[in-house]
Each structure stands twice: as structure tokens, then as C-alpha cells.
Design an enzyme around this catalytic site. Structure first.
Site, PDB file in Angstrom:
ATOM      1  N   LYS A   1      40.903  -1.704 -32.824  1.00  0.00           N
ATOM      2  CA  LYS A   1      40.921  -1.374 -31.274  1.00  0.00           C
ATOM      3  C   LYS A   1      39.624  -2.118 -30.593  1.00  0.00           C
ATOM      4  O   LYS A   1      38.343  -1.875 -30.882  1.00  0.00           O
ATOM      5  CB  LYS A   1      40.935   0.192 -31.019  1.00  0.00           C
ATOM      6  CG  LYS A   1      40.897   0.403 -29.567  1.00  0.00           C
ATOM      7  CD  LYS A   1      40.964   2.204 -29.607  1.00  0.00           C
ATOM      8  CE  LYS A   1      40.463   2.445 -28.093  1.00  0.00           C
ATOM      9  NZ  LYS A   1      40.121   3.916 -27.873  1.00  0.00           N
TER      10      LYS A   1
ATOM     11  N   ASP B   1      36.395   1.599 -21.771  1.00  0.00           N
ATOM     12  CA  ASP B   1      37.424   2.711 -21.451  1.00  0.00           C
ATOM     13  C   ASP B   1      36.867   3.285 -20.138  1.00  0.00           C
ATOM     14  O   ASP B   1      36.214   4.597 -20.329  1.00  0.00           O
ATOM     15  CB  ASP B   1      37.698   3.396 -22.781  1.00  0.00           C
ATOM     16  CG  ASP B   1      39.106   4.271 -22.476  1.00  0.00           C
ATOM     17  OD1 ASP B   1      39.583   4.121 -21.499  1.00  0.00           O
ATOM     18  OD2 ASP B   1      39.192   5.103 -23.400  1.00  0.00           O
TER      19      ASP B   1
ATOM     20  N   LYS C   1      38.153   8.903 -16.419  1.00  0.00           N
ATOM     21  CA  LYS C   1      37.397   9.717 -17.147  1.00  0.00           C
ATOM     22  C   LYS C   1      36.144  10.246 -16.172  1.00  0.00           C
ATOM     23  O   LYS C   1      35.737   9.661 -15.397  1.00  0.00           O
ATOM     24  CB  LYS C   1      36.804   9.151 -18.267  1.00  0.00           C
ATOM     25  CG  LYS C   1      37.343   8.579 -19.454  1.00  0.00           C
ATOM     26  CD  LYS C   1      36.624   7.951 -20.542  1.00  0.00           C
ATOM     27  CE  LYS C   1      37.518   7.671 -21.613  1.00  0.00           C
ATOM     28  NZ  LYS C   1      37.799   8.723 -22.262  1.00  0.00           N
TER      29      LYS C   1
ATOM     30  N   ASP D   1      33.898   1.718 -27.035  1.00  0.00           N
ATOM     31  CA  ASP D   1      35.416   1.825 -27.520  1.00  0.00           C
ATOM     32  C   ASP D   1      35.800   0.524 -28.059  1.00  0.00           C
ATOM     33  O   ASP D   1      37.295   0.444 -28.412  1.00  0.00           O
ATOM     34  CB  ASP D   1      36.012   2.198 -26.067  1.00  0.00           C
ATOM     35  CG  ASP D   1      37.429   3.099 -26.456  1.00  0.00           C
ATOM     36  OD1 ASP D   1      37.519   3.730 -27.557  1.00  0.00           O
ATOM     37  OD2 ASP D   1      38.106   2.936 -25.677  1.00  0.00           O
TER      38      ASP D   1
ATOM     39  N   ASP E   1      44.596   7.056 -20.225  1.00  0.00           N
ATOM     40  CA  ASP E   1      43.528   7.085 -21.062  1.00  0.00           C
ATOM     41  C   ASP E   1      43.624   7.220 -22.609  1.00  0.00           C
ATOM     42  O   ASP E   1      42.856   7.251 -23.313  1.00  0.00           O
ATOM     43  CB  ASP E   1      42.584   8.736 -20.535  1.00  0.00           C
ATOM     44  CG  ASP E   1      41.016   8.566 -21.229  1.00  0.00           C
ATOM     45  OD1 ASP E   1      40.693   7.243 -21.538  1.00  0.00           O
ATOM     46  OD2 ASP E   1      40.377   9.398 -21.075  1.00  0.00           O
TER      47      ASP E   1
ATOM     48  N   GLU F   1      44.919   4.856 -24.135  1.00  0.00           N
ATOM     49  CA  GLU F   1      45.283   3.451 -24.032  1.00  0.00           C
ATOM     50  C   GLU F   1      45.118   2.782 -25.487  1.00  0.00           C
ATOM     51  O   GLU F   1      45.840   1.741 -25.728  1.00  0.00           O
ATOM     52  CB  GLU F   1      44.361   2.695 -23.133  1.00  0.00           C
ATOM     53  CG  GLU F   1      43.047   2.360 -23.524  1.00  0.00           C
ATOM     54  CD  GLU F   1      42.059   3.463 -23.877  1.00  0.00           C
ATOM     55  OE1 GLU F   1      42.195   4.560 -23.653  1.00  0.00           O
ATOM     56  OE2 GLU F   1      41.216   3.213 -24.792  1.00  0.00           O
TER      57      GLU F   1
ATOM     58  N   ARG G   1      46.103   3.578 -28.532  1.00  0.00           N
ATOM     59  CA  ARG G   1      47.434   3.569 -29.343  1.00  0.00           C
ATOM     60  C   ARG G   1      48.326   2.285 -28.434  1.00  0.00           C
ATOM     61  O   ARG G   1      49.175   1.925 -29.171  1.00  0.00           O
ATOM     62  CB  ARG G   1      48.005   4.889 -29.163  1.00  0.00           C
ATOM     63  CG  ARG G   1      48.414   5.343 -27.874  1.00  0.00           C
ATOM     64  CD  ARG G   1      48.655   6.964 -27.905  1.00  0.00           C
ATOM     65  NE  ARG G   1      47.177   7.592 -28.072  1.00  0.00           N
ATOM     66  CZ  ARG G   1      47.219   9.072 -27.783  1.00  0.00           C
ATOM     67  NH1 ARG G   1      48.110   9.816 -28.180  1.00  0.00           N
ATOM     68  NH2 ARG G   1      46.063   9.625 -28.037  1.00  0.00           N
TER      69      ARG G   1
END
Ligand code: BES
Ligand code: MN
Ligand code: ZN
Length: 501
Positions: free
Chosen positions: A269, A274, A281, A292, A351, A353, A355
Site C-alpha cells: 500500500k 492519507d 480525518k 501510510d 478513508d 482507501e 483496500r
């Protein structure tokens, strides 16, 4: 850092620093006992007197011991003799690494690996020692001013000799080389993790992959937005819509195995920042979302380690990378997107994101007819709640693969813990408007995230590592850990051995 293996009498070795182990009860491993003999038992006396604390990793610095050639001795506690095992051994190495990083000595001799350890042979002990000592020298000062750097530059031993009392063999050399290679892979992963989002962009990750390919024997291809559109990666691209930074899809090949041998595929990933997107967030600690992309960084770091070790395996690395930003074009809650697999997804929370970018990479992985696929992702805050920051979360569609990963985790000290991926959880992902939603509600967040991914991994054996808790530490010592590069490297070493080459 430069490593050698040495054999001989610790009393006669010239070095800035000599690191010796001792048990809490005063029992001395052979090399420490030899040094103690040369100093007329002073080491044993100090321990009896209680100068070295019992806890494994406690240290005592002894300068200018008459009878020794070394300028200083660092005595490191190995803890209680009866409790000696992997953890006290690693704690002792960690303490030595810390001291070595700040010593004025230029070179050091470390005798800790010579200590007998149940079930762990000398090559294992040497590999651990090389890895932990090299990793201890890691520093991230790329963004400090020159003056600040200069003040700290000159400390730390640059040359390390690992002292053993047995014969030197090629197997021992390989062990040290491996430990060192894994530490350099970790250093790359840490550097990328620690770099902020304004520097470590998707483009920066792509350039890092290309630079790595030049240094080592790797092939790298970088797919651009148009390429991904053609492939139908609608899920991945939906995450990139709110950002001004162009998304990249990095494809890396390491070909160390037989040409026809199926590859292991690693998928990382690569969210370089993020914000949560439109499902923004909260502000507190949002800076940590620069981490991230640590899954991506661990793939790059593992490639570096594997190339440096020259493992006889084939390896493919896939890195979908983008920012997750709330720009004017950003995907909105409720939007429905079509993944490369053809399955449609209702984006209920922007959020979730990770996946969304991983699922298209997992579909892309099918074309390599992989031996197995492992994805690595800072995927869920729920994983940190469930397991804390000790193990990475592990979920898999194949129990043998999961068992193999757990085992390599224990061997490397970079452990994982398995959570169930039972069908009963799948229904939490149902959507009224698309084939699935991208979130599963409040319960079992780590499991429902993996359930989502499992819908894209039916064609091969697959495992998922959730590294949300393990990829970095927060607080005063904030920084990337380089995990799970040790686990992945150990896994691949194991694969290389079982292939008999
Ligand atoms: N990158 C985060 C996961 C994360 C959060 C890792 C905190 C480490 C610390 C991920 O993209 C995310 O935001 N996940 C959401 C999922 C939720 C919306 C279903 C989360 O964990 O809150
Ligand atoms: Mn997120
Ligand atoms: Zn994320």
C-alpha cells in the site's frame, strides 16, 4: 557499517570497544570468561558486587581495563541464565547497538553471538547480531540543517567485528551478509517512511524504485494514469481523484530463480499521505499519515535486501501509490466505482482507501501466475486496537501459507499474529447499490478489511499483513521501524532454501 567475523582471544584484540555478555548470576560465556581471566577476575567481581543490573540489555561501560588491548569494555547483561532465549538475546544486542551508535570508538568487537542459545545455531545468532547492530546505526537526518548534522557526525563505531570461538566458515559469512542486507533494506524502508508527504510523493516512490533497479539487478516499469485507465483500475483511480499528485503503479521484477519458476508477488500500500479524503480525518496526529506508504516502503526495502543477498528466487513487487486528498474532484461517500476485476464498490467512507487501491493491484497480480501473493498495508486503526504495536496482523486464504509466515516471523523477531478470515464476516460488506461496500461497520475492522481484499484474491494463495501498528512508533521516538522487512526477507530466504537451489 563494515562487518567482519573474527576468532581469537578477546584479550588480545585491539579495538576501540569490546562488547561482552554476562548472565545475571555471574556466569560468563566462554569469550567473556577468557577476557575476565586477562583482567584477573575483575569482571566477575563487578558482577558479584551488583554493578551490572540483572535485566537483559543493562550495560556497564569499563574504560581502560589493564590486561586488555581494547580501549573500553561494554559489559551487557544477558539476563537470568535460565530465562535466556530469543528476546533477552535481542535485548542485549539492542543495548549494544545503542551504545555502538554513540561511542567515540571507531571500531568495535562484539562477542555476544558466541553465547549458546537453545535451538538457535551460530548462523542464526550471527544474522540477528549483524541485523540488529547495523540497524542500530540508522539515523534519519536528511532534513536537518548541515550544522545540526555536523555536531553529531563523528560518533558511532563504523567497523564491527563479530567475535566467535569456532572455525570460520562460508555459512557464517552468509549469515552476516544476510543480517547486513536485511538492515539495509530496513534503512531504505525507514527513510521512505520518515520522509514527509511533500517529499515522498508517488513520483518519489517511482523514482526510488527506478534508482534501486539501476543499483541492483531489477526491472522496473511505472504505469501512469492513462495506463491504469486502460486496465480498468477504476477503484485505485477513484482514490487519486482528489489529489494534484499523479498516481503511479510501480511494477518491479527480481529474477534470481529459474526462468520458469513461479514468482512470489509482494503488494505494498503506497498512500503517500492519507487525509481520509472527503471523510476527513481529525487533526490530531494526522501528520503520522505520512506513514501510510510503509507497505510500499517495505516492498522496496525487501527488494533491496533480496537483491543484496542474491537469493535464487523470482520476485514481483506491485506498488499502487497515490495521495488520498479531499480535492474538488475527490470521490464522495456513496459514489460507486468499478474495480479492474469488474466488481463494483460503493465507497461509503473515503478513508477506507487502502483496500480500494490494493484490490486493483491484487487483480493485476493474477497475470504473474504467482506461487503466492502477500500484501502489506497500514490498513486499519482497528488492528492497532486489537493487537497493539507488537505483532503485525495476519490474515490469509491458505493456512499453510499463514503458518509459514508466522514461523518466519518468530525466527526474525518481526512477528505476526493471525486473525480469522471466516465467511461469516463477509456479509458485513453488503451494499444496497453495488456488489459490496468498502467498509464493514464498527466491528472487526481488520477482518472486514481483509474480507474485502479476499474478494480479489481467489486465483492464488494469498496472505495479508496489516502493519498499521508495527510500521512506525509514535511519541518522543517517532520514526519508521523498517518492519516487516525482516519478516518478508526471512520468508523469502526460507522459500529460496526450500526450492533446493
Ligand atoms: N491508513 C489508515 C489506517 C490507519 C489509521 C493506520 C491509524 C494507522 C493508524 C486507513 O486508510 C484508514 O483510514 N482506515 C480506516 C478504515 C475505516 C474508515 C473503515 C480506519 O482504520 O479508521
Ligand atoms: Mn484512510
Ligand atoms: Zn490509509
Amino acid at each position: 557499517m563494515e562487518f567482519t567475523i573474527k576468532t581469537g582471544s578477546p584479550a588480545k584484540l585491539k579495538a576501540g570497544l569490546l562488547v561482552l555478555g554476562a548472565f545475571a548470576n555471574g556466569k560468563l560465556p566462554a569469550l567473556t570468561a577468557a577476557a575476565d581471566g586477562a583482567v584477573e577476575g575483575r569482571i566477575a567481581t563487578l558482577i558479584k558486587r551488583g554493578d551490572l543490573e540483572e535485566k537483559a540489555g543493562s550495560t556497564l561501560l569499563l574504560p581502560d581495563l589493564p590486561g586488555l588491548q581494547a580501549e573500553r569494555v561494554l559489559l551487557v547483561s544477558l539476563g537470568k541464565e535460565d530465562d535466556f532465549g530469543d528476546k533477552p538475546y535481542r535485548d542485549a544486542l539492542g543495548a549494544a547497538a545503542k551504545a555502538l551508535a554513540s561511542t567515540p570508538a571507531k571500531d568495535a568487537v562484539v562477542a555476544l553471538a558466541d553465547t549458546e542459545l537453545d535451538k538457535r545455531a551460530l548462523p542464526w545468532r550471527l544474522q540477528q547480531a549483524a541485523r540488529i547492530l547495523a540497524d542500530g546505526a540508522y539515523r534519519f537526518d536528511a532534513l536537518k540543517s548541515e550544522k545540526d548534522k555536523k555536531d553529531k557526525k563523528h560518533r558511532g563505531a563504523k567497523k564491527l567485528a563479530l567475535l566467535v570461538s569456532s572455525e570460520l566458515t562460508a555459512e557464517l559469512d552468509t549469515a552476516v551478509l544476510r543480517g547486513h542486507a536485511i538492515a539495509s533494506g530496513m534503512a531504505l524502508a525507514k527513510d521512505l517512511g520518515n520522509l514527509p508527504g511533500n517529499i515522498c510523493t508517488p513520483t518519489h516512490l517511482a523514482e526510488t524504485a527506478q534508482a534501486l533497479a539501476k543499483q541492483h539487478k531489477l526491472d522496473v516499469e511505472v504505469l501512469e494514469r492513462e495506463d491504469m485507465e486502460k486496465l480498468g483500475m477504476g477503484s485505485f483511480l477513484s482514490v487519486a481523484r482528489g489529489s494534484h499528485q499523479p498516481p503511479k503503479f510501480i511494477v518491479m521484477h527480481y529474477k534470481g530463480g529459474k526462468p520458469k519458476a513461479k514468482p512470489v508477488v509482494l503488494v505494498g500500500k503506497g498512500i503517500t499521505f492519507d487525509t481520509g479524503g472527503i471523510s476527513l480525518k481529525p487533526a490530531a496526529e494526522m501528520d503520522e499519515m505520512k506513514y501510510d506508504m510503509c507497505g510500499a516502503a517495505s516492498v522496496l526495502g525487501t527488494f533491496k535486501a533480496v537483491a543484496q543477498m542474491g537469493l535464487p528466487i523470482n520476485l514481483v513487487g506491485l506498488i499502487p501509490t497515490t495521495e488520498n486528498m479531499p480535492g474538488g474532484g475527490a470521490t464522495k461517500p456513496g459514489d460507486v466505482v468499478t474495480s479492474m476485476s469488474g466488481q463494483t464498490i460503493e465507497v461509503l467512507n473515503t478513508d477506507a482507501e487502502g483496500r480500494l487501491i490494493l484490490c486493483d493491484a491484487l487483480t493485476y497480480a493474477e497475470r504473474f501466475k504467482p506461487e503466492c501473493v502477500i500484501d502489506i498495508a497500514t490498513l486499519t486503526g482497528a488492528c492497532v486496537i486489537a493487537l497493539g504495536k507488537i505483532p503485525s496482523g495476519l490474515l490469509a486464504n491458505d493456512d499453510e501459507l499463514a503458518a509459514e509466515i508466522l514461523k518466519r516471523g518468530n525466527e526474525s523477531g518481526d512477528r505476526a499474529w493471525q486473525l480469522p478470515l471466516w465467511d461469516e464476516y463477509q456479509e458485513l460488506l453488503k451494499s444496497n447499490f453495488a456488489d459490496m461496500g468498502n467498509i464493514g461497520g464498527r466491528y472487526a475492522g481488520t477482518i472486514t478489511a481483509a474480507c474485502f481484499l479476499s474478494r480479489f484474491t481467489k486465483a492464488y494463495k494469498w496472505a495479508h499483513l496489516d502493519i498499521a501498528g508495527t510500521a512506525w512508533v509514535s511519541g518522543d521516538a517517532k520514526g519508521a521501524t523498517g518492519r516487516p522487512v525482516p519478516l518478508l526477507s526471512e520468508f523469502l530466504i526460507g522459500r529460496a532454501q526450500s526450492m533446493g537451489s
